[in-house]
Motif scaffolding. Structure first.
Motif, PDB file in Angstrom:
ATOM      1  N   GLY A   1     -16.472 -13.126 -24.244  1.00  0.00           N
ATOM      2  CA  GLY A   1     -18.214 -13.490 -24.227  1.00  0.00           C
ATOM      3  C   GLY A   1     -18.972 -12.433 -22.611  1.00  0.00           C
ATOM      4  N   GLU A   2     -17.777 -12.011 -22.150  1.00  0.00           N
ATOM      5  CA  GLU A   2     -17.529 -10.637 -20.711  1.00  0.00           C
ATOM      6  C   GLU A   2     -17.011  -9.567 -20.599  1.00  0.00           C
ATOM      7  N   ASP A   3     -17.753  -8.727 -20.091  1.00  0.00           N
ATOM      8  CA  ASP A   3     -17.112  -7.706 -20.189  1.00  0.00           C
ATOM      9  C   ASP A   3     -15.891  -6.946 -18.746  1.00  0.00           C
ATOM     10  N   LYS A   4     -15.953  -8.506 -18.646  1.00  0.00           N
ATOM     11  CA  LYS A   4     -14.519  -8.860 -17.408  1.00  0.00           C
ATOM     12  C   LYS A   4     -13.680  -9.406 -17.909  1.00  0.00           C
ATOM     13  N   TYR A   5     -12.350  -9.248 -16.909  1.00  0.00           N
ATOM     14  CA  TYR A   5     -11.377  -9.796 -17.005  1.00  0.00           C
ATOM     15  C   TYR A   5     -10.915 -10.742 -15.709  1.00  0.00           C
ATOM     16  N   GLU A   6      -9.854 -11.766 -16.435  1.00  0.00           N
ATOM     17  CA  GLU A   6      -9.780 -12.644 -14.856  1.00  0.00           C
ATOM     18  C   GLU A   6      -8.135 -12.215 -14.965  1.00  0.00           C
ATOM     19  N   ILE A   7      -7.765 -12.160 -13.600  1.00  0.00           N
ATOM     20  CA  ILE A   7      -5.942 -11.891 -13.007  1.00  0.00           C
ATOM     21  C   ILE A   7      -5.259 -12.982 -13.496  1.00  0.00           C
ATOM     22  N   VAL A   8      -4.367 -12.571 -13.569  1.00  0.00           N
ATOM     23  CA  VAL A   8      -3.244 -14.071 -13.958  1.00  0.00           C
ATOM     24  C   VAL A   8      -2.120 -13.517 -12.997  1.00  0.00           C
ATOM     25  N   ASP A   9      -1.893 -11.913 -12.703  1.00  0.00           N
ATOM     26  CA  ASP A   9      -1.135 -11.475 -11.891  1.00  0.00           C
ATOM     27  C   ASP A   9      -1.795 -10.459 -11.218  1.00  0.00           C
ATOM     28  N   GLY A  10      -0.816 -10.236 -10.337  1.00  0.00           N
ATOM     29  CA  GLY A  10      -1.237  -8.936  -9.508  1.00  0.00           C
ATOM     30  C   GLY A  10      -2.285  -8.732  -8.659  1.00  0.00           C
ATOM     31  N   TYR A  11      -2.860 -10.131  -8.134  1.00  0.00           N
ATOM     32  CA  TYR A  11      -4.038 -10.019  -7.362  1.00  0.00           C
ATOM     33  C   TYR A  11      -4.310  -9.006  -6.365  1.00  0.00           C
ATOM     34  N   HIS A  12      -2.302  -9.278  -5.693  1.00  0.00           N
ATOM     35  CA  HIS A  12      -2.734  -7.867  -3.883  1.00  0.00           C
ATOM     36  C   HIS A  12      -2.577  -6.134  -4.570  1.00  0.00           C
ATOM     37  N   ARG A  13      -2.193  -6.260  -5.678  1.00  0.00           N
ATOM     38  CA  ARG A  13      -2.310  -4.497  -6.199  1.00  0.00           C
ATOM     39  C   ARG A  13      -3.737  -4.735  -6.448  1.00  0.00           C
ATOM     40  N   TYR A  14      -4.681  -5.496  -7.092  1.00  0.00           N
ATOM     41  CA  TYR A  14      -5.560  -4.998  -7.290  1.00  0.00           C
ATOM     42  C   TYR A  14      -6.506  -4.957  -5.956  1.00  0.00           C
ATOM     43  N   THR A  15      -5.899  -5.987  -5.212  1.00  0.00           N
ATOM     44  CA  THR A  15      -6.658  -5.870  -3.874  1.00  0.00           C
ATOM     45  C   THR A  15      -6.652  -4.196  -2.854  1.00  0.00           C
ATOM     46  N   TYR A  68       1.087  -1.197   0.376  1.00  0.00           N
ATOM     47  CA  TYR A  68      -0.383   0.314   0.324  1.00  0.00           C
ATOM     48  C   TYR A  68       0.866   0.941   0.248  1.00  0.00           C
ATOM     49  N   GLN A  69       1.552   1.391   0.797  1.00  0.00           N
ATOM     50  CA  GLN A  69       2.888   2.055   1.021  1.00  0.00           C
ATOM     51  C   GLN A  69       3.470   3.135  -0.296  1.00  0.00           C
ATOM     52  N   SER A  70       3.775   1.385  -1.007  1.00  0.00           N
ATOM     53  CA  SER A  70       4.521   1.399  -2.586  1.00  0.00           C
ATOM     54  C   SER A  70       3.831   2.047  -3.454  1.00  0.00           C
ATOM     55  N   ILE A  71       2.111   1.534  -3.394  1.00  0.00           N
ATOM     56  CA  ILE A  71       1.168   2.257  -4.389  1.00  0.00           C
ATOM     57  C   ILE A  71       1.302   4.031  -4.179  1.00  0.00           C
ATOM     58  N   LYS A  72       1.015   3.760  -2.946  1.00  0.00           N
ATOM     59  CA  LYS A  72       0.785   5.164  -2.533  1.00  0.00           C
ATOM     60  C   LYS A  72       1.397   6.270  -2.898  1.00  0.00           C
ATOM     61  N   CYS A  73       3.188   5.803  -2.171  1.00  0.00           N
ATOM     62  CA  CYS A  73       4.294   6.725  -3.202  1.00  0.00           C
ATOM     63  C   CYS A  73       4.396   6.687  -4.022  1.00  0.00           C
ATOM     64  N   ASP A  74       4.465   5.470  -5.097  1.00  0.00           N
ATOM     65  CA  ASP A  74       5.248   5.045  -6.361  1.00  0.00           C
ATOM     66  C   ASP A  74       4.059   5.282  -6.937  1.00  0.00           C
ATOM     67  N   GLY A  75       3.311   5.394  -7.320  1.00  0.00           N
ATOM     68  CA  GLY A  75       1.630   4.657  -7.891  1.00  0.00           C
ATOM     69  C   GLY A  75       2.013   2.989  -8.334  1.00  0.00           C
ATOM     70  N   TYR A  76       1.228   2.940  -9.526  1.00  0.00           N
ATOM     71  CA  TYR A  76       1.618   1.498 -10.105  1.00  0.00           C
ATOM     72  C   TYR A  76       2.391   1.780 -10.568  1.00  0.00           C
ATOM     73  N   THR A  77       2.992   0.749 -10.453  1.00  0.00           N
ATOM     74  CA  THR A  77       4.502   0.748 -11.427  1.00  0.00           C
ATOM     75  C   THR A  77       4.839  -0.626 -12.509  1.00  0.00           C
ATOM     76  N   MET A  78       3.661  -1.657 -11.595  1.00  0.00           N
ATOM     77  CA  MET A  78       3.588  -2.415 -12.493  1.00  0.00           C
ATOM     78  C   MET A  78       2.217  -2.873 -13.101  1.00  0.00           C
ATOM     79  N   PRO A  79       2.004  -3.492 -14.140  1.00  0.00           N
ATOM     80  CA  PRO A  79       0.859  -3.320 -14.577  1.00  0.00           C
ATOM     81  C   PRO A  79      -0.172  -4.766 -13.964  1.00  0.00           C
ATOM     82  N   ILE A  80      -1.110  -4.555 -13.945  1.00  0.00           N
ATOM     83  CA  ILE A  80      -1.739  -5.862 -13.925  1.00  0.00           C
ATOM     84  C   ILE A  80      -2.319  -6.825 -14.929  1.00  0.00           C
ATOM     85  N   VAL A  81      -1.334  -8.650 -14.616  1.00  0.00           N
ATOM     86  CA  VAL A  81      -2.313  -9.172 -16.275  1.00  0.00           C
ATOM     87  C   VAL A  81      -2.838  -9.577 -15.859  1.00  0.00           C
TER      88      VAL A  81
END
Length: 170
Positions: free
Chosen positions: A58-72, A39-52
């Protein structure tokens, strides 16, 4: 850059967090102190790595492959959500389920720890999908002893179905 292969990171998309969902197989866990640090890293540095993510067909949804904790982190922290306008930087991949599972493990193993029971489930699912021990070891970065231990922990005979055993027990 050769045109025959283009890494997904060269095409990052801003996707609303509400359109993103967790996968059901991620065995990675982050302890509370490290979550505070994330949280501190994202607060200070922003998102520096994308979520995969993977686009759910058939849906307007995306499933996480990597980055669950950045998402949460965005879901749990209003200040992050508001600053980012509810958008997560995402790298979209298009691979079958077993390849996505392997990708999740490769990403996680490079930086985290795993829940053994969930790892056993993943190995079982990959075996059920027809993946060989060699494929699992190569694609998840596991050695033969580790794979054997996970199979033994599971107690599932089906994980040993392609093995030839000595007749010493006869």
């Amino acid at each position: 850059m050769p045109t025959s292969f283009k890494s997904p990171v060269w095409d990052i998309k801003a996707i609303p967090v509400e359109k993103i969902q967790a996968n059901s197989y991620n065995p990675n866990h982050v302890a509370p102190p490290e979550m505070k640090l994330l949280y501190q890293s994202i607060k200070c540095d922003g998102y520096t790595m994308p979520i995969v993510v993977y686009k759910v067909p058939g849906e307007d949804k995306y499933e996480i492959v990597d980055g669950y904790h950045r998402y949460t982190t965005m879901l749990r922290h209003k200040d992050i959500y508001e600053r980012e306008h509810g958008l997560l930087p995402c790298s979209v991949i298009d691979k079958p389920a077993e390849e996505r599972m392997a990708s999740t493990i490769r990403h996680n193993r490079a930086r985290g720890t795993h829940d053994v029971n969930l790892m056993v489930n993943i190995v079982h699912e990959l075996k059920d999908a027809g993946m060989s021990d060699a494929w699992i070891m190569k694609n998840i970065g596991m050695d033969a002893d580790e794979l054997l231990r996970l199979k033994q922990i599971s107690g599932l005979a089906s994980l040993f179905k392609d093995k030839e055993f000595s007749h010493a027990w006869s």
